[in-house]
Design a protein around this motif. Structure first.
Motif, short mmCIF file in Angstrom:
data_model
loop_
_atom_site.label_atom_id
_atom_site.label_comp_id
_atom_site.label_asym_id
_atom_site.label_seq_id
_atom_site.Cartn_x
_atom_site.Cartn_y
_atom_site.Cartn_z
N HIS A 337 9.94 52.37 98.20
CA HIS A 337 10.64 51.14 97.87
C HIS A 337 9.71 49.93 97.95
O HIS A 337 8.85 49.85 98.83
CB HIS A 337 11.83 50.93 98.80
N VAL A 338 9.91 49.01 97.03
CA VAL A 338 9.23 47.72 97.04
C VAL A 338 10.31 46.64 97.06
O VAL A 338 11.17 46.59 96.17
CB VAL A 338 8.32 47.55 95.82
N ALA A 339 10.28 45.79 98.07
CA ALA A 339 11.31 44.77 98.24
C ALA A 339 10.95 43.53 97.43
O ALA A 339 9.77 43.22 97.23
CB ALA A 339 11.45 44.41 99.71
N PRO A 340 11.95 42.79 96.95
CA PRO A 340 11.66 41.52 96.27
C PRO A 340 11.10 40.49 97.25
O PRO A 340 11.35 40.56 98.46
CB PRO A 340 13.04 41.09 95.73
N GLY A 341 10.32 39.54 96.72
CA GLY A 341 9.70 38.54 97.57
C GLY A 341 8.50 39.06 98.33
O GLY A 341 8.15 38.52 99.38
N THR A 342 7.84 40.10 97.81
CA THR A 342 6.68 40.68 98.48
C THR A 342 5.57 40.95 97.48
O THR A 342 5.80 41.16 96.29
CB THR A 342 7.04 42.00 99.19
N GLU A 343 4.35 40.95 98.01
CA GLU A 343 3.19 41.44 97.27
C GLU A 343 2.69 42.67 97.99
O GLU A 343 2.47 42.65 99.21
CB GLU A 343 2.09 40.39 97.17
N ASN A 344 2.48 43.76 97.26
CA ASN A 344 2.20 45.06 97.85
C ASN A 344 0.84 45.58 97.40
O ASN A 344 0.58 45.70 96.20
CB ASN A 344 3.29 46.06 97.45
N GLN A 345 0.00 45.85 98.39
CA GLN A 345 -1.31 46.44 98.13
C GLN A 345 -1.20 47.96 98.29
O GLN A 345 -0.75 48.44 99.33
CB GLN A 345 -2.37 45.90 99.10
N ILE A 346 -1.60 48.70 97.25
CA ILE A 346 -1.47 50.16 97.25
C ILE A 346 -2.84 50.78 96.97
O ILE A 346 -3.18 51.10 95.81
CB ILE A 346 -0.44 50.63 96.20
N PRO A 347 -3.67 50.94 98.00
CA PRO A 347 -4.96 51.61 97.79
C PRO A 347 -4.77 53.12 97.67
O PRO A 347 -4.02 53.73 98.44
CB PRO A 347 -5.76 51.24 99.05
N ILE A 348 -5.44 53.72 96.70
CA ILE A 348 -5.27 55.14 96.40
C ILE A 348 -6.54 55.90 96.75
O ILE A 348 -7.65 55.44 96.48
CB ILE A 348 -4.93 55.34 94.91
N THR A 349 -6.36 57.06 97.34
CA THR A 349 -7.47 57.96 97.62
C THR A 349 -7.25 59.26 96.84
O THR A 349 -6.43 60.09 97.22
CB THR A 349 -7.56 58.28 99.12
N PRO A 350 -7.93 59.43 95.70
CA PRO A 350 -7.74 60.65 94.91
C PRO A 350 -8.48 61.83 95.52
O PRO A 350 -9.56 61.68 96.11
CB PRO A 350 -8.33 60.27 93.55
N THR A 351 -7.90 63.00 95.38
CA THR A 351 -8.51 64.25 95.84
C THR A 351 -8.43 65.26 94.71
O THR A 351 -7.36 65.47 94.14
CB THR A 351 -7.80 64.80 97.08
N LEU A 352 -9.56 65.87 94.40
CA LEU A 352 -9.64 66.84 93.30
C LEU A 352 -9.58 68.26 93.85
O LEU A 352 -10.11 68.55 94.93
CB LEU A 352 -10.93 66.65 92.50
N TYR A 353 -8.94 69.14 93.08
CA TYR A 353 -8.85 70.56 93.43
C TYR A 353 -9.29 71.38 92.23
O TYR A 353 -8.89 71.10 91.08
CB TYR A 353 -7.42 70.95 93.82
N THR A 354 -10.12 72.38 92.50
CA THR A 354 -10.61 73.23 91.42
C THR A 354 -10.80 74.65 91.94
O THR A 354 -10.57 74.92 93.13
CB THR A 354 -11.93 72.68 90.85
N ALA A 355 -11.19 75.55 91.07
CA ALA A 355 -11.43 76.95 91.45
C ALA A 355 -12.68 77.43 90.73
O ALA A 355 -12.92 77.06 89.56
CB ALA A 355 -10.24 77.83 91.08
N ASN A 356 -13.49 78.24 91.40
CA ASN A 356 -14.71 78.70 90.74
C ASN A 356 -14.42 79.83 89.76
O ASN A 356 -13.33 80.40 89.72
CB ASN A 356 -15.77 79.13 91.78
N ARG A 357 -15.40 80.14 88.97
CA ARG A 357 -15.23 81.09 87.87
C ARG A 357 -14.87 82.48 88.36
O ARG A 357 -14.08 83.19 87.75
CB ARG A 357 -16.53 81.14 87.05
N GLN A 358 -15.47 82.90 89.50
CA GLN A 358 -15.18 84.24 90.01
C GLN A 358 -13.72 84.39 90.42
O GLN A 358 -13.10 85.43 90.20
CB GLN A 358 -16.09 84.55 91.21
N VAL A 359 -13.15 83.34 91.00
CA VAL A 359 -11.74 83.38 91.40
C VAL A 359 -10.85 83.51 90.18
O VAL A 359 -9.89 84.29 90.16
CB VAL A 359 -11.40 82.12 92.21
N LEU A 360 -11.14 82.74 89.13
CA LEU A 360 -10.30 82.76 87.93
C LEU A 360 -10.36 84.09 87.20
O LEU A 360 -9.37 84.53 86.61
CB LEU A 360 -10.72 81.62 87.00
N SER A 361 -11.52 84.74 87.22
CA SER A 361 -11.68 85.99 86.48
C SER A 361 -11.25 87.22 87.29
O SER A 361 -10.76 88.19 86.73
CB SER A 361 -13.14 86.16 86.04
N ARG A 362 -11.41 87.16 88.59
CA ARG A 362 -11.14 88.35 89.42
C ARG A 362 -9.68 88.50 89.78
O ARG A 362 -9.13 89.61 89.75
CB ARG A 362 -11.99 88.28 90.69
#
Length: 642
Positions: A337-362
Motif C-alpha cells: 500500500h501507498v498512502a496519499p500525502g506521501t513520497e515513497n522511495q523503493i530501492p530494488i535489489t534484483p537477483t538473477l537465477y540460471t542453470a548450467n547446460r549440464q543440468v538442462l540436458s541431464r
C-alpha cells in the motif's frame, strides 16, 4: 626316519653289488631324493661312477649320520612351512574378501547417491546491471467503484443501488437474478428490492449501450478510476513524460482494473486492439539498467479519494506491485500500500537465477525443479499474448482453470489471454463471482495446468531463467507546504482540476469533500495562462487574496490525494545464482575411483589386468575342455579297436 635307521640304510646300500642294475637304479633314486631335499651334504655328486660312489659312501660313512640328520631337519622344516603357508593364505584371503566387500559397499552407496542427486543452487557471481531488466510497475486504486460513476448512471445518493452493484459486480456475494435473496436495506421488503434491482439493471444496460460497451463485459472496466485521471506525470532516466498514454495501459488483475507501467516502452506507439502482438512489443524490452534515483522511474499519482464509493477496503491509497514485464501481477498477494500525502522511495535489489547446460540436458523438469521456456506454454497466459512461463503465472493459470471448472464462469478482468475463455463462458457475476473470488483468494493451492505444448497436465515449477526483485519502502510526507507552490506539479494539478474534474461528473463528489476548490480556481480566469510554463508566480497576480486561496485549496487537495513513488536500482551489480549438479559424472567417477583405490588399490590398469586374466582363464577352461573331449574320443577309439 630315525638316525640309526638312516645309517643302516646307507651301509646296506654300500655293501650291495656295485655293478648290478638294481644297485644303479637304487642309487639313482636316492640321488634324486637327496637332490630334491636340497641337503647340505655332497650326495648330490652321486653322478660319479659306481666305484667312486661306493668309495664315497665308505669314506663318508661317518658323515651319513649328518646327512640323515639334514634329511630329518629338512623334512620337519617343510611341515612348518606348509603350516605357515596355510595361515598366510587364510589371512590374505580374509583381507582381499573384506576389501572387495567394503569396496562394493562404498561403490553401491556412491552410485545410489549419484542416481538420486539432482541439482543444487549456489551463488555463482556478481554480474553488472547490463544483464538486469528494469521492472514494470502495476498500480491499482484501492477504490474500484467511483462515486462519480453512480452520478453518470443517475443515482448518486441511492445507497441501495450502490450496494446492489457492489454485491453483484465487485464482491459477488449475491446472485444477480430476480430470485436473489438479497434484502437490501432493513426497511425494504422483497417486492421493493426486486423493483430496485430491475431498475438498476435497466439503467446499467442503457448506459453500456450508449457507450457501445458489451453488456457481458465486467462492469469494473467502467467503474474504476481511469489511468488517465490517476496519472499526473512520470520521469524515466531523468526525462519527464506529461502524456499518460506513453507509458501505461489499463490492465485487469485479480484485484480489479489497474494501471500498467513499463517505462522502456512507449505505449502510445503500440496499435492497441484485440490483435495487438504484445509478444513482439514486449520482446523489444532489452536488458540494461542504471543505479540511482536519477536513473529510476518516478510517477506522481492523484488517487481522487473524494470519489471513493462503497468497497471492502477500509483504507485509501494505492496498491503497488513491482513486476516482470512478462508476468501477470498477483495484486492480492504481492502488492503493498501507498498512502496519499506521501513520497515513497523503493530501492530494488534484483537477483538473477540460471542453470548450467549440464543440468538442462541431464535432468527432466521435475528433477531440476524448473522448466525451460520451450518446454511449456500456458493456455490463458500464452507467450503470443505477451507472457512468459513463470511460477506466479502458472499458479494464476491453475486458479483460472479451476474457476472455469468449478464456478462455470470466466473472470471479467482477464482480457489479455482470458478472452478465449470469455467466448466460451459467461462473465462471473453474483454467486459465481463470489465463487471466483474465493478461489483467487486461495491462489497457490492449485498447481496443475494444461500445457499446450504437449497437451497434457503438468505441475507448476519455477523458470530455469528468472529475475527476482527484492525491495523495501521508505516513506516521507508530501508535499511540503512552503515549497509546493513553487514546484511544477502545483500547476499541473491545478490545470487538471480546473479543466477535467470541475468540468465533469466528478465535480459533485469533489465538492462534497472540497466545497471551495472549484470556486477558487474559477475565480481566477487566467489561471491557465499563469501556469503556462508550469510555474506559479503569485507576484504576477493582482488579487493576492485569490492567489493565496488557490494555493491553500490546491495544497489541501494535494495533501489528501497525491502520492509519489520513486523506483530505482539500489546496487551497481546483481547477484546471480546458478543451478548445478549435486554430483556430476566426473565427480562420480573420481569419487568411485578413490573409494575403490582406498579399499583395493583399484585403477584402470587393475581393471585391464582383471579383464586380461579373466580372458586367459576362460581360454584355458575351453582349451582343457577341448583336450578332455579329444582324450575321451581317443579312448573310445582304442576300445573299439581292441
Amino acid at each position: 626316519m630315525g638316525g640309526s635307521t638312516c645309517r643302516q640304510h646307507l651301509l646296506s646300500t654300500a655293501e650291495v653289488g656295485i655293478g648290478s642294475d638294481a644297485h644303479k637304479r637304487s642309487l639313482h633314486h636316492q640321488q634324486s631324493a637327496f637332490t630334491s631335499l636340497d641337503c647340505s651334504s655332497d650326495i648330490s655328486d652321486m653322478k660319479l661312477s659306481s666305484n667312486n660312489r661306493s668309495q664315497y659312501v665308505r669314506q663318508n660313512s661317518g658323515d651319513s649320520f649328518g646327512c640323515c640328520n639334514c634329511l630329518v631337519e629338512r623334512c620337519t622344516g617343510r611341515g612348518r612351512q606348509q603350516d605357515n603357508s596355510l595361515y598366510r593364505n587364510v589371512f590374505w584371503s580374509v583381507i582381499v574378501f573384506a576389501s572387495v566387500v567394503s569396496g562394493g559397499f562404498f561403490l553401491h552407496d556412491n552410485t545410489s547417491e549419484f542416481l538420486k542427486s539432482t541439482v543444487q543452487t549456489t551463488l555463482d557471481s556478481m554480474v553488472p546491471l547490463s544483464q538486469v531488466l528494469f521492472p514494470s510497475v502495476v498500480v491499482c486504486n484501492i477504490n474500484q467503484i467511483r462515486k462519480s460513476f453512480f452520478n453518470e448512471l443517475g443515482f448518486f445518493e441511492n445507497e441501495t443501488l450502490v450496494r446492489i452493484m457492489y454485491e453483484d459486480f465487485i464482491k459477488g456475494t449475491k446472485d444477480n437474478s430476480d430470485s436473489s435473496n438479497y434484502t437490501g436495506l432493513g426497511t425494504e421488503n422483497d417486492e421493493q428490492h426486486d423493483l430496485k434491482r430491475k431498475e438498476f439493471y435497466e439503467v446499467l444496460k442503457s448506459y453500456l449501450i450508449s457507450r457501445n460497451i458489451s453488456v457481458n463485459k465486467s462492469i469494473i472496466w467502467q467503474s474504476h478510476q481511469s489511468c488517465d485521471d490517476m496519472f499526473i506525470y512520470s520521469k524515466w532516466n531523468s526525462s519527464t513524460t506529461w502524456t499518460h498514454g506513453e507509458n501505461k495501459r489499463d490492465f485487469g488483475t485479480d484485484y480489479g482494473i489497474c494501471c500498467w507501467y513499463t517505462p522502456q516502452l512507449n505505449f502510445s506507439a503500440i496499435p492497441y486492439g484485440p490483435d495487438t502482438d504484445w509478444n513482439y512489443w514486449f520482446g523489444t524490452v532489452t536488458k540494461g539498467a542504471k543505479t540511482g534515483k536519477d536513473n529510476g522511474f518516478s510517477v506522481l499519482f492523484d488517487i481522487e479519494s473524494y470519489d471513493y464509493g462503497y468497497y471492502d477496503e477500509g483504507s485509501e491509497g494505492l496498491k503497488v506491485a513491482i513486476n516482470h514485464h512478462l508476468d501477470m501481477p498477483i495484486m492480492r498477494q504481492r502488492a503493498f500500500h501507498v498512502a496519499p500525502g506521501t513520497e515513497n522511495q523503493i530501492p530494488i535489489t534484483p537477483t538473477l537465477y540460471t542453470a548450467n547446460r549440464q543440468v538442462l540436458s541431464r535432468f527432466t523438469p521435475t528433477q531440476r525443479d524448473c522448466y525451460q521456456e520451450h518446454e511449456i506454454d500456458l493456455m490463458y497466459l500464452p507467450k503470443s499474448r505477451g507472457y512468459r512461463y513463470e511460477m506466479s503465472n502458472c499458479l494464476f493459470e491453475a486458479a483460472f482453470e479451476q474457476i472455469l471448472e468449478v464456478c462455470d464462469c470466466a473472470p471479467g478482468f482477464h482480457m489479455e489471454g482470458g478472452d478465449l475463455a470469455i467466448k466460451k463462458y459467461q462473465v462471473c457475476m453474483g454467486a459465481k463471482l463470489a465463487c471466483s473470488n474465493e478461489i483467487l483468494n486461495r491462489m497457490g493451492q492449485y498447481n496443475l495446468v494444461m500445457d499446450t505444448v504437449d497437451n497434457q497436465t503438468k505441475e507448476c515449477l519455477s523458470n530455469c531463467e528468472d529475475q527476482m526483485n527484492d525491495f523495501f519502502v521508505t516513506t516521507s510526507l508530501y508535499p511540503n507546504k512552503k515549497t509546493f507552490k513553487d514546484r511544477e506539479e502545483f500547476c499541473i494539478l491545478g490545470r487538471k482540476l480546473l479543466t477535467s474534474t470541475c468540468a465533469g461528473y466528478k465535480r459533485l463528489p469533489l465538492e462534497s469533500t472540497f466545497p471551495e476548490l472549484c470556486t477558487a480556481l474559477e475565480s481566477l480566469p487566467d489561471f491557465l495562462y499563469q501556469c503556462r510554463t508550469n510555474r506559479w508566480h503569485r507576484e504576477r497576480i493582482q488579487d493576492k487574496q485569490v492567489a493565496l486561496k488557490i494555493e491553500n485549496e490546491i495544497y489541501e487537495y494535494a495533501r489528501s490525494n497525491l502520492a509519489i513513488i520513486n523506483i530505482f536500482i539500489k546496487e551497481p551489480y546483481s547477484k546471480r545464482f546458478r543451478k548445478t549438479e549435486k554430483m556430476s559424472r566426473i565427480a562420480y567417477i573420481a569419487s568411485s575411483g578413490g573409494l575403490l583405490g582406498l579399499c583395493m588399490g583399484f585403477s584402470f590398469v587393475s581393471l585391464a589386468e582383471i579383464i586380461y586374466h579373466l580372458f586367459i582363464c576362460v581360454s584355458l577352461f575351453f582349451k582343457k575342455s577341448s583336450q578332455k573331449a579329444k582324450m575321451k574320443k581317443r579312448r573310445r577309439g582304442c576300445r573299439g579297436y581292441s
